[in-house]
Design a protein around this motif. Structure first.
Motif, mmCIF file in Angstrom:
data_model
loop_
_atom_site.group_PDB
_atom_site.id
_atom_site.type_symbol
_atom_site.label_atom_id
_atom_site.label_comp_id
_atom_site.label_asym_id
_atom_site.label_seq_id
_atom_site.Cartn_x
_atom_site.Cartn_y
_atom_site.Cartn_z
ATOM 1 N N ALA A 113 -34.972 -30.349 -36.273
ATOM 2 C CA ALA A 113 -36.110 -30.021 -35.413
ATOM 3 C C ALA A 113 -36.880 -31.269 -35.014
ATOM 4 C CB ALA A 113 -37.037 -29.043 -36.127
ATOM 5 N N LEU A 114 -37.124 -32.153 -35.951
ATOM 6 C CA LEU A 114 -37.943 -33.326 -35.685
ATOM 7 C C LEU A 114 -37.232 -34.380 -34.858
ATOM 8 C CD1 LEU A 114 -39.648 -33.781 -39.174
ATOM 9 C CD2 LEU A 114 -40.724 -32.970 -37.073
ATOM 10 N N HIS A 144 -38.108 -31.588 -22.810
ATOM 11 C CA HIS A 144 -38.424 -30.527 -21.853
ATOM 12 C C HIS A 144 -39.159 -29.433 -22.612
ATOM 13 C CE1 HIS A 144 -37.677 -27.233 -18.937
ATOM 14 N NE2 HIS A 144 -37.518 -28.193 -18.052
ATOM 15 N N ASN A 145 -39.957 -28.638 -21.925
ATOM 16 C CA ASN A 145 -40.671 -27.571 -22.628
ATOM 17 C C ASN A 145 -39.705 -26.569 -23.254
ATOM 18 O OD1 ASN A 145 -40.654 -24.843 -21.003
ATOM 19 N ND2 ASN A 145 -40.970 -26.403 -19.446
ATOM 20 N N HIS A 146 -38.525 -26.357 -22.640
ATOM 21 C CA HIS A 146 -37.523 -25.480 -23.249
ATOM 22 C C HIS A 146 -37.150 -25.993 -24.636
ATOM 23 C CE1 HIS A 146 -35.743 -23.500 -19.365
ATOM 24 N NE2 HIS A 146 -37.069 -23.512 -19.360
ATOM 25 N N SER A 147 -36.856 -27.280 -24.712
ATOM 26 C CA SER A 147 -36.418 -27.865 -25.971
ATOM 27 C C SER A 147 -37.533 -27.855 -27.010
ATOM 28 C CB SER A 147 -35.937 -29.299 -25.736
ATOM 29 O OG SER A 147 -34.891 -29.318 -24.795
ATOM 30 N N THR A 148 -38.769 -27.988 -26.560
ATOM 31 C CA THR A 148 -39.885 -27.918 -27.499
ATOM 32 C C THR A 148 -39.885 -26.577 -28.226
ATOM 33 O OG1 THR A 148 -41.227 -29.405 -26.148
ATOM 34 C CG2 THR A 148 -42.394 -28.004 -27.714
ATOM 35 N N TRP A 149 -39.664 -25.516 -27.477
ATOM 36 C CA TRP A 149 -39.566 -24.200 -28.113
ATOM 37 C C TRP A 149 -38.387 -24.159 -29.085
ATOM 38 C CZ3 TRP A 149 -42.606 -19.988 -28.415
ATOM 39 C CH2 TRP A 149 -43.677 -19.877 -27.512
ATOM 40 N N GLY A 150 -37.253 -24.716 -28.676
ATOM 41 C CA GLY A 150 -36.092 -24.727 -29.555
ATOM 42 C C GLY A 150 -36.345 -25.526 -30.818
ATOM 43 N N ASN A 151 -36.925 -26.711 -30.656
ATOM 44 C CA ASN A 151 -37.237 -27.553 -31.821
ATOM 45 C C ASN A 151 -38.181 -26.833 -32.775
ATOM 46 O OD1 ASN A 151 -37.584 -30.432 -29.610
ATOM 47 N ND2 ASN A 151 -35.731 -29.525 -30.463
ATOM 48 N N ILE A 160 -38.429 -22.007 -38.962
ATOM 49 C CA ILE A 160 -37.621 -21.229 -39.905
ATOM 50 C C ILE A 160 -37.106 -22.144 -41.011
ATOM 51 C CG2 ILE A 160 -35.358 -21.444 -38.776
ATOM 52 C CD1 ILE A 160 -36.913 -18.264 -40.361
ATOM 53 N N GLY A 161 -36.891 -23.428 -40.693
ATOM 54 C CA GLY A 161 -36.516 -24.396 -41.721
ATOM 55 C C GLY A 161 -37.612 -24.588 -42.749
ATOM 56 N N LEU A 162 -38.870 -24.606 -42.305
ATOM 57 C CA LEU A 162 -39.987 -24.740 -43.236
ATOM 58 C C LEU A 162 -40.096 -23.534 -44.153
ATOM 59 C CD1 LEU A 162 -42.763 -26.217 -40.899
ATOM 60 C CD2 LEU A 162 -41.606 -27.412 -42.762
ATOM 61 N N VAL A 163 -39.915 -22.341 -43.590
ATOM 62 C CA VAL A 163 -40.003 -21.133 -44.409
ATOM 63 C C VAL A 163 -38.898 -21.118 -45.460
ATOM 64 C CG1 VAL A 163 -40.027 -18.615 -44.418
ATOM 65 C CG2 VAL A 163 -41.057 -19.855 -42.512
ATOM 66 N N MET A 164 -37.679 -21.526 -45.060
ATOM 67 C CA MET A 164 -36.531 -21.496 -45.970
ATOM 68 C C MET A 164 -36.408 -22.774 -46.795
ATOM 69 S SD MET A 164 -33.606 -19.555 -43.690
ATOM 70 C CE MET A 164 -33.292 -20.965 -42.634
ATOM 71 N N ASN A 165 -37.318 -23.731 -46.557
ATOM 72 C CA ASN A 165 -37.264 -25.026 -47.246
ATOM 73 C C ASN A 165 -35.901 -25.688 -47.035
ATOM 74 O OD1 ASN A 165 -38.363 -27.129 -48.733
ATOM 75 N ND2 ASN A 165 -37.644 -26.304 -50.693
ATOM 76 N N ASP A 166 -35.441 -25.673 -45.781
ATOM 77 C CA ASP A 166 -34.133 -26.212 -45.406
ATOM 78 C C ASP A 166 -34.345 -27.563 -44.734
ATOM 79 O OD1 ASP A 166 -31.714 -26.837 -44.019
ATOM 80 O OD2 ASP A 166 -31.157 -24.711 -44.040
ATOM 81 N N SER A 167 -34.073 -28.644 -45.450
ATOM 82 C CA SER A 167 -34.319 -29.993 -44.936
ATOM 83 C C SER A 167 -33.431 -30.331 -43.752
ATOM 84 C CB SER A 167 -34.132 -31.026 -46.046
ATOM 85 O OG SER A 167 -32.809 -30.979 -46.552
ATOM 86 N N VAL A 168 -32.231 -29.740 -43.695
ATOM 87 C CA VAL A 168 -31.323 -30.011 -42.569
ATOM 88 C C VAL A 168 -31.940 -29.493 -41.275
ATOM 89 C CG1 VAL A 168 -29.071 -29.478 -41.557
ATOM 90 C CG2 VAL A 168 -29.238 -30.035 -43.992
ATOM 91 N N LEU A 169 -32.451 -28.274 -41.319
ATOM 92 C CA LEU A 169 -33.059 -27.697 -40.120
ATOM 93 C C LEU A 169 -34.345 -28.428 -39.751
ATOM 94 C CD1 LEU A 169 -32.569 -23.840 -40.599
ATOM 95 C CD2 LEU A 169 -31.159 -25.443 -39.309
ATOM 96 N N ILE A 170 -35.126 -28.821 -40.733
ATOM 97 C CA ILE A 170 -36.374 -29.537 -40.447
ATOM 98 C C ILE A 170 -36.089 -30.873 -39.780
ATOM 99 C CG2 ILE A 170 -38.415 -30.612 -41.465
ATOM 100 C CD1 ILE A 170 -38.226 -28.443 -43.690
#
Length: 758
Positions: free
Chosen positions: A238-239, A212-219, A225-235
């Motif tokens: 997201a994917l 859904h477009n809502h979830s796209t924003w959430g993902n 923020i995962g990319l900025v923090m280099n957090d593989s769990v969040l990345i």
């Protein structure tokens, strides 16, 4: 500061930047820590270190970029002068706290970019100070007090807007990452960013773990923020969505009605499922426009930080392909066609489409047609992709973006119907035979709208909502969106027995889609689309064929519409034409009631006033109107049992939530099989300055059905000069190579392909 001063400053900074970089390269140790490596990579999300150097080197010589920079600088300087405000959330959309936090996310992102381009510490300090205020508030912030949403946020009334905030703020954080101390970064990440990402994802899987477009924003929010923090769990979250133990744990404590149980979740699933191979987004162009920002900025971030994912190649490059599709789903003025839940007036001048055009240009094939759209938008992104567009325009590479007739398939594999746009000169037809369109879909199979030079001739109502206007339902969807806008009678298609397609039920409608019969645009004078719908009403089959025909005997191209209905039982069919403007003339006498009453009691009929009624006098119903200085005429094949109804939207609407707009409706009762055939002409003009009317009358003398069988439908069109043209459509064999022979009035007509016109 002038652009010239920017340029001198930028050259000095660029030289200094290079010397420092070279020094670091010469003295750096091969055993750098991961945190030090990360520090050297910022900014890297949307604007990059290399991009910053190139931007600084070109400042003062790239007009569209320089002008955008001046405007953004003035805007953010004014915000900084006003001071920082981070209020406790309490309002719906359009309310003060909602608007302030929305303004903050935009300001933070722009201030971060200005810090990188201008190297002025005041912008970094402003971003840091505001983020620290959010950190202090968020630690103890409860769930938002407004309870309407299925997934309440904290800063906003819904997780969707919280996700908007994080998508933008992650870019600001990336821009000032190296300005902050390690302790400051740890404070923000521990108390604000990770809890924020966890809240909109694992704590709200009904929002996050769906397509859904809502979830796209959430993902995108969690991923960026995962990319900025280099957090593989969040990345990874997201994917691929929330998986395993995380989902099992949180789903027990949430309403899981929206959670995808079949594993379809995460950013990649939100690319895979809604987009067709042609780039059409199943919710329609209005929501594609809204979703393209998170789709593209997260994709750009992945491309820059994790190029191994090759995200712009995913699903054969559909994200970039979708920009071309989206631009083709606009009228002559750049407004998106309001399919499904779509607000009229939304156009490619919106900031999301500036992002889409710039990113598509940089990471696609540098289509010079996109530069013409960018010039119309008159601004670019202040980042690497905006620079690419600015340089393309500067170097004289601009070419027109030509919109032609196009057919866009719907569904993940392109097998779930679609949308066709027929264009000939200034006339545009939008024909919808698509899948349901998820929760934003309307129940209007084989519907259409018609435009001339960007003006609606026959309209699609769009949504019933006053977006971000608090006085109207908190700026959210109104109840009339379900009771009127989604119902079939609100659209230019057939309603059977005063019941909407699929009974107006999402569970049924989402299982079915219309089927393309044929699409043809090879002949420059005749563009045709034909599609079937067999499931909207059990036992009833509909085949609609629509053609935009440029005929030398007519002033402008006209629309020929053939709706063939075959049913197992007798029904009542209602066939509306939602027109704009002033009624001019009709070839039938009509009665107007003294008291207005609703046409029906449900399925949208309760919102239609009956303003007049009539019976046809002959085999053709003729009706003409004037709108914005242009004349239009409708000619329909009729029989004496038909009814002609004048209706107007607005009944049972005590809060005046609906627009008071008119329609002419053809009603055919107690009929099994029937065919509605009509022509809509655009002709002439009227000038209130000279008070002159030119070509104000229809050019059609007679419209006649001469053959209507299982295999073929043939109609003749005779103009006022007595010249007759014949159009034949094949109802069964739609092959382009099929050979046909049809005898009409002792004359054999022979052709190859799907239709005949001569």
């Amino acid at each position: 500061m002038s652009i010239f001063k920017y340029r001198v400053q930028a050259i000095f900074i660029s030289i200094l930047f290079t010397l420092i970089s070279c020094s670091k390269e010469k003295t750096s140790s091969p055993t750098l820590s991961s945190s030090e490596i990360s520090n050297n990579q910022h900014p890297s999300l949307i604007i990059t270190k290399a991009g910053v150097e190139k931007i600084r080197a070109n400042l003062g010589s790239i007009p569209i970029f320089d002008e955008t920079l001046e405007k953004v600088k003035a805007e953010i300087d004014a915000e900084i002068a006003l001071g920082i405000e981070v209020p406790i959330p309490k309002d719906y959309s359009g309310g003060y706290t909602h608007s302030r936090h929305k303004r903050n996310w935009q300001t933070l992102q722009k201030a971060g970019v200005l810090y990188q381009i201008l190297d002025d510490e005041k912008y970094a300090k402003y971003v840091k100070d505001m983020l620290m205020e959010y950190e202090e508030m968020y630690k103890t912030l409860p769930v938002h007090p407004k309870t309407r949403s299925y997934a309440r946020g904290k800063l906003f009334w819904q997780c969707l807007n919280d996700s908007n905030w994080l998508v933008y703020v992650s870019q600001a954080y990336d821009c000032i990452y190296n300005y902050l101390s390690k302790e400051e970064r740890n404070k923000l990440e521990t108390n604000l960013f990770r809890p924020f990402a966890d809240y909109i994802s694992v704590e709200n899987p009904q929002f996050y773990n769906r397509v859904h477009n809502h979830s796209t924003w959430g993902n995108a929010a969690v991923g960026m923020i995962g990319l900025v923090m280099n957090d593989s769990v969040l990345i990874d979250r997201a994917l691929f969505g929330i998986k395993g133990a995380e989902l099992d744990k949180t789903a027990k404590d949430n309403d899981g009605g929206f959670i995808n149980k079949d594993g379809k979740a995460g950013f990649l699933a939100n690319i895979e499922e809604p987009f067709s191979p042609d780039g059409y987004y199943n919710e329609g162009p209005y929501y594609q426009r809204y979703a393209m920002y998170p789709f593209l900025v997260f994709a750009e971030g992945l491309n820059n930080v994790k190029p191994e994912y090759k995200i712009f190649d995913y699903k054969e490059g559909v994200l970039l392909k979708s920009i071309n599709a989206l631009l083709n789903l606009t009228d002559a003025d750049g407004d998106f066609f309001p399919l499904n839940d779509g607000q009229k007036g939304m156009s490619y001048y919106t900031s999301a489409l500036v992002t889409a055009v710039d990113i598509s240009y940089k990471y696609g094939n540098k289509d010079p047609g996109l530069l013409s759209i960018a010039k119309e938008q008159n601004r670019v992104l202040l980042d690497d992709s905006g620079l690419a567009v600015a340089l393309g325009i500067k170097n004289g590479e601009t070419k027109p973006f030509n919109k032609k007739s196009i057919n866009l398939a719907d569904g993940p594999k392109g097998t779930q119907g679609g949308v066709s746009i027929l264009r000939n000169e200034d006339i545009e037809l939008v024909f919808k035979y698509a899948a349901q369109g998820s929760s934003h879909g309307h129940y209007d199979k084989l519907s259409y709208s018609l435009y001339e030079k960007g003006e609606e001739v026959l309209q699609d109502y769009g949504l019933a909502r006053f977006v971000n206007i608090e006085q109207k339902g908190g700026g959210n969807y109104l109840k009339e969106n379900k009771t009127w806008a989604k119902q079939t009678i609100a659209h230019n298609t057939v309603t059977q027995n005063e019941t909407s397609h699929f009974e107006g039920k999402y569970e049924i409608g989402s299982k079915h889609h219309s089927i393309l019969h044929y699409f043809s645009s090879e002949n420059e004078n005749v563009h045709v689309v034909s599609a079937k719908e067999d499931n909207a009403y059990p036992g009833t089959e509909m085949l609609r064929t629509m053609a935009i025909i440029k005929d030398e005997d007519f002033e402008k191209p006209y629309l020929l519409d053939i709706m063939k209905i075959t049913s197992s039982k007798a029904n009542q069919y209602d066939f509306p034409f939602y027109f704009f403007g002033q009624v001019l003339a009709a070839n039938f006498e009509y009665n107007t009631p003294k008291t207005l009453k609703a046409l029906g009691s449900k399925n949208g009929y309760q919102h239609l006033y009956l303003e007049g009624s009539a019976k046809p006098k002959n085999n053709n119903t003729k009706f003409s109107w004037l709108n914005k200085g242009k004349f239009y005429s409708l000619t329909s094949v009729a029989n004496t049992n038909d009814e002609i109804l004048f209706t107007r939207i607005g009944a049972n609407d005590p809060d005046f939530n609906l627009r008071r707009e008119a329609a002419l409706m053809l009603r055919r009762k107690n009929t099994k099989n029937t065919t509605f055939v009509s022509i809509i002409e655009a002709h002439g003009n009227y000038s209130p300055v000279t008070e002159s009317a030119v070509n104000s009358n229809s050019s059609i003398k007679e419209l006649k059905v001469v053959i209507d069988t299982i295999d073929y439908t043939a109609v003749t069109i005779t103009n006022e000069d007595g010249k007759t043209k014949l159009f034949i459509t094949s109802n069964i064999n739609a092959s382009k190579d099929a050979e046909h022979i049809l005898k009409i009035n002792d004359t054999n007509y022979q052709w190859t392909g799907t239709y005949y016109f001569k």
